[in-house]
Scaffold this motif. Structure first.
Motif, short mmCIF file in Angstrom:
data_model
loop_
_atom_site.label_atom_id
_atom_site.label_comp_id
_atom_site.label_asym_id
_atom_site.label_seq_id
_atom_site.Cartn_x
_atom_site.Cartn_y
_atom_site.Cartn_z
N MET A 150 -32.98 19.28 12.34
CA MET A 150 -33.46 19.93 11.14
C MET A 150 -34.70 19.17 10.69
N GLU A 151 -35.77 19.89 10.34
CA GLU A 151 -37.01 19.25 9.97
C GLU A 151 -37.65 20.00 8.83
N GLY A 206 -24.63 16.32 9.78
CA GLY A 206 -23.40 16.49 9.00
C GLY A 206 -22.20 16.04 9.81
N GLY A 207 -21.08 15.88 9.11
CA GLY A 207 -19.84 15.46 9.76
C GLY A 207 -18.88 14.87 8.75
N MET A 208 -17.82 14.25 9.28
CA MET A 208 -16.77 13.69 8.44
C MET A 208 -17.09 12.27 7.99
N ALA A 209 -16.70 11.95 6.77
CA ALA A 209 -16.88 10.60 6.24
C ALA A 209 -15.88 9.65 6.90
N PRO A 210 -16.28 8.41 7.13
CA PRO A 210 -17.62 7.85 6.93
C PRO A 210 -18.55 8.33 8.05
N LEU A 211 -19.76 8.75 7.69
CA LEU A 211 -20.71 9.34 8.63
C LEU A 211 -21.97 8.49 8.69
N THR A 212 -22.28 7.97 9.88
CA THR A 212 -23.51 7.21 10.08
C THR A 212 -24.56 8.13 10.69
N ILE A 252 -37.66 4.15 11.48
CA ILE A 252 -36.35 4.61 11.97
C ILE A 252 -35.28 3.78 11.28
N VAL A 253 -34.36 4.44 10.60
CA VAL A 253 -33.30 3.73 9.87
C VAL A 253 -31.96 4.42 10.12
N HIS A 254 -30.89 3.71 9.84
CA HIS A 254 -29.53 4.25 9.91
C HIS A 254 -28.89 4.08 8.54
N HIS A 255 -28.09 5.08 8.16
CA HIS A 255 -27.39 5.00 6.88
C HIS A 255 -26.00 5.60 7.04
N THR A 256 -25.01 4.95 6.42
CA THR A 256 -23.64 5.44 6.46
C THR A 256 -23.27 6.05 5.11
N PHE A 257 -22.86 7.31 5.15
CA PHE A 257 -22.38 8.01 3.96
C PHE A 257 -20.86 7.84 3.93
N SER A 258 -20.36 7.10 2.96
CA SER A 258 -18.94 6.79 2.93
C SER A 258 -18.12 7.82 2.17
N GLN A 259 -18.77 8.65 1.35
CA GLN A 259 -18.06 9.62 0.54
C GLN A 259 -18.45 11.05 0.93
N PRO A 260 -17.50 11.99 0.84
CA PRO A 260 -17.84 13.39 1.08
C PRO A 260 -18.83 13.88 0.02
N GLY A 261 -19.66 14.84 0.40
CA GLY A 261 -20.61 15.43 -0.54
C GLY A 261 -21.79 16.03 0.18
N THR A 262 -22.68 16.65 -0.57
CA THR A 262 -23.93 17.18 -0.05
C THR A 262 -25.03 16.28 -0.58
N THR A 275 -24.62 17.05 4.94
CA THR A 275 -23.32 17.48 4.43
C THR A 275 -22.23 16.62 5.04
N VAL A 276 -21.50 15.92 4.17
CA VAL A 276 -20.44 15.02 4.61
C VAL A 276 -19.11 15.58 4.11
N THR A 277 -18.20 15.83 5.03
CA THR A 277 -16.90 16.39 4.68
C THR A 277 -15.84 15.30 4.63
N GLU A 278 -14.73 15.62 4.03
CA GLU A 278 -13.62 14.68 3.94
C GLU A 278 -13.02 14.46 5.32
N GLY A 279 -12.79 13.23 5.67
CA GLY A 279 -12.20 12.92 6.97
C GLY A 279 -10.69 13.16 6.96
N PRO A 280 -10.08 13.22 8.14
CA PRO A 280 -8.64 13.45 8.22
C PRO A 280 -7.87 12.18 7.83
N PRO A 281 -6.61 12.34 7.48
CA PRO A 281 -5.81 11.14 7.20
C PRO A 281 -5.56 10.35 8.48
N ILE A 282 -5.32 9.08 8.32
CA ILE A 282 -4.97 8.23 9.46
C ILE A 282 -3.51 7.82 9.28
#
Length: 191
Positions: free
Chosen positions: A1-2, A30-36, A68-78, A100-107
């Motif tokens: 996406m650009e 996009g993906g499940m939290a935590p998302l890098t 070029i950077v990396h960032h981890t989104f730890s919480q669900p949200g847009t 878009t970061v969605t809630e991850g599954p339970p462990i």
């Protein structure tokens, strides 16, 4: 996406000349939290000379500098991610992406005691170490591998026969798709 939004000065900075074009890619978008996510602004172009600064605002309170950077989104949200590039002019250009970061599954995880002993062996199970990842665990399903099953976070003690294997499964809450399930089975054997 650009996306690129050229010719947008930052707070009136710059000399009023042409502005650089800010462009970046986000992988994954996009993906499940935590998302890098890897953010790459190497396609950005200066209006004059070269780009001297790459400023990132990730929308979740995080910021960074660099091409070029990396960032981890730890919480669900847009999250609206903004790149602000500055060139030699000095003028700047801005680009944004939505992640878009969605809630991850339970462990699933649990403790049990005792781990071994003579049959018939009463064993107590507790799911206190399971992690819901933002939501609430709504269902606990136990399969003890010997024809017995149970439900709830702490099922009543079970008696095992010699050689019995215990396997515990934690299904997902109804709000998460079953294909996203993570199960962490644990096993033990009685003598």
């Amino acid at each position: 996406m650009e996306e690129s939004l050229p010719r947008i000065p930052k707070n009136g900075d710059g000399n009023g000349g042409p502005h650089p074009i800010a462009r970046f890619t986000a992988s994954p978008s996009g993906g499940m939290a935590p998302l890098t996510v890897k953010f790459d602004a190497s396609q950005s172009r200066p209006a004059v000379g070269s780009i001297t600064d790459y400023g990132w605002d990730f929308g979740d309170g995080g910021q960074d500098d660099g091409e070029i950077v990396h960032h981890t989104f730890s919480q669900p949200g847009t999250w609206s991610v903004t790149l602000d590039v500055t060139d030699d002019s000095p003028n700047d250009g801005i680009a944004t992406h939505v992640i878009t970061v969605t809630e991850g599954p339970p462990i699933a995880d649990f403790v049990y005691t005792p781990a071994k002993g003579e049959a018939p062996l009463p064993v107590t199970f507790a799911s206190t170490s399971s992690t819901p990842h933002g939501g609430t665990i709504t269902n606990y399903s136990w399969d003890f591998g010997n024809g017995q099953s149970g439900s709830g976070p702490n099922p009543p003690p079970k008696r095992t026969r010699p050689g019995a294997h215990m396997l515990w499964r934690l299904p997902l809450p109804a709000t998460i798709e079953p294909s996203e399930s993570r199960q962490q089975p644990s096993k033990f054997t009685t003598p």
